[in-house]
Design an enzyme around this catalytic site. Structure first.
Site, mmCIF file in Angstrom:
data_model
loop_
_atom_site.group_PDB
_atom_site.id
_atom_site.type_symbol
_atom_site.label_atom_id
_atom_site.label_comp_id
_atom_site.label_asym_id
_atom_site.label_seq_id
_atom_site.Cartn_x
_atom_site.Cartn_y
_atom_site.Cartn_z
ATOM 1 C CD GLN A 47 49.467 47.883 36.136
ATOM 2 O OE1 GLN A 47 48.915 47.005 36.943
ATOM 3 N NE2 GLN A 47 48.483 49.255 36.195
ATOM 4 C CG ASP A 75 43.876 42.540 34.202
ATOM 5 O OD1 ASP A 75 43.298 43.337 35.060
ATOM 6 O OD2 ASP A 75 44.471 43.502 33.485
ATOM 7 C CE LYS A 120 46.635 45.937 39.594
ATOM 8 N NZ LYS A 120 46.772 46.251 38.124
#
Ligand code: NDP
Length: 299
Positions: A94, A117, A50
């Protein structure tokens, strides 16, 4: 034979568009920070990918690595610091987190305007009621983009989504059911308790599978001419490969491709779109933030 939906190509086009926008900027660049707790190899690989892709389009990508033993309080403190930093447009943590840390608490602590997210309850709520000014989770948003690019007519179509996780199935159902252009589908969300799953899948004009079961969906479960989106990523043993394994989806690709009208491959389908949507969310967050700063300065 089904037409392949090339997620890699579509993701590259989206990333090039973002990159073009960023090269025209004067002043500060968009900033994305990923927090990784511990050193789980798969999580490390995801986060590095990412951040690497962010840098490629011109977003400043930073990875903050914290030890597995970090306290919940310290992690929340780190998020508070990033929330207050005007140079940061996107924050992601994460998952999964170690058991002593509540992911619910951590996600809720991220400023919703930086929650790229799209997992914060405020953004999930906005998604459900069809408000467009929040962030949508990257994988479902990527699937919507894939369908849009492939000109799949969702209006009135029966979409069956197999798998009801908070990160894929549920938000995807909420996106596709909206009375919005390019949505307006009739959505059925299936799970492991669904009765006659095979019969249900056979009624789908668009079948989307996100369960994490290698090659679970066979050709008998698919209506002829259906569009099939395979979200699953499963590593299976294959001694003929140099690594001794290969990636497969939740759909038996080789047999289903002869029955579907369009299908996503694994890898190269939904996966690249997830990263592209993360970058798109960061870019949108940056543009909103800059517009708000400008509005403040002239008022
Ligand atoms: P979860 O494990 O969180 O959820 C799985 C869902 O599938 C659950 O709702 C479960 O039902 C359902 N399920 C499991 N087995 C069956 C079955 N036999 N029949 C019907 N439903 C079943 O998974 P995720 O949503 O996180 O991920 C799903 C897959 O997608 C994984 O392979 C993952 O790696 C992949 N993925 C890929 C991404 C990408 O970028 N391409 C991003 C995210 C995930 P129940 O609720 O009843 O237990």
């Amino acid at each position: 034979m089904a037409k392949l939906i090339d997620g890699k190509k579509i993701a590259t086009e989206i990333q090039e568009r973002i990159s073009k926008g960023i090269t025209r900027l004067e002043g500060r660049l968009p900033g994305l920070v990923a927090i990784l707790v511990g050193d789980h190899p798969a999580s490390l690989a995801y986060v590095s990918k990412k951040s690497e892709q962010a840098e490629l389009v011109g977003i400043r990508g930073e990875v903050i690595r914290l030890p597995e033993t970090v306290s919940e309080e310290s992690l929340l403190g780190e998020i508070d610091r990033l929330n207050a930093d005007p140079e940061i447009d996107g924050i992601l943590v994460q998952l999964p987190l170690p058991p002593h840390i509540s992911s619910k608490k951590v996600i809720s602590r991220i400023d919703p305007t930086k929650d790229v997210d799209g997992f914060h309850p405020i953004n999930m709520g906005k998604l459900l009621i069809g408000e467009g000014d929040g962030f949508m989770p990257c994988t479902p948003l990527g699937i919507k983009e894939l369908l849009l690019h492939s000109k799949v007519d969702l209006d009135g179509a029966h979409v069956v989504i197999v798998g009801r996780s908070n990160i894929v199935g549920k938000p995807l159902a909420a996106i596709l059911m909206q009375k919005h252009p390019n949505c307006n589908a009739t959505v059925t969300l299936a799970n492991s308790a669904t009765r006659d799953l095979s019969g249900l899948c056979q009624t789908a004009d668009v079948l989307i599978v996100a369960i994490g079961q290698p090659e679970f969906v066979r050709k008998e479960m698919v209506k002829k001419g259906a569009v099939v989106i395979d979200v699953g990523i499963n590593r299976v043993v294959d001694e003929s490969r140099p690594r001794g394994s290969r990636l497969v989806g939740d759909v038996a690709f080789e047999e289903v491709r002869h029955k579907a009208s369009m299908i996503t491959p694994v890898p190269g389908g939904v996966g690249p779109m997830t990263v592209a949507m993360l970058l798109q969310n960061t870019w949108s967050g940056y543009l909103r933030r800059q517009a708000a700063t400008l509005a403040e300065s002239v008022s």
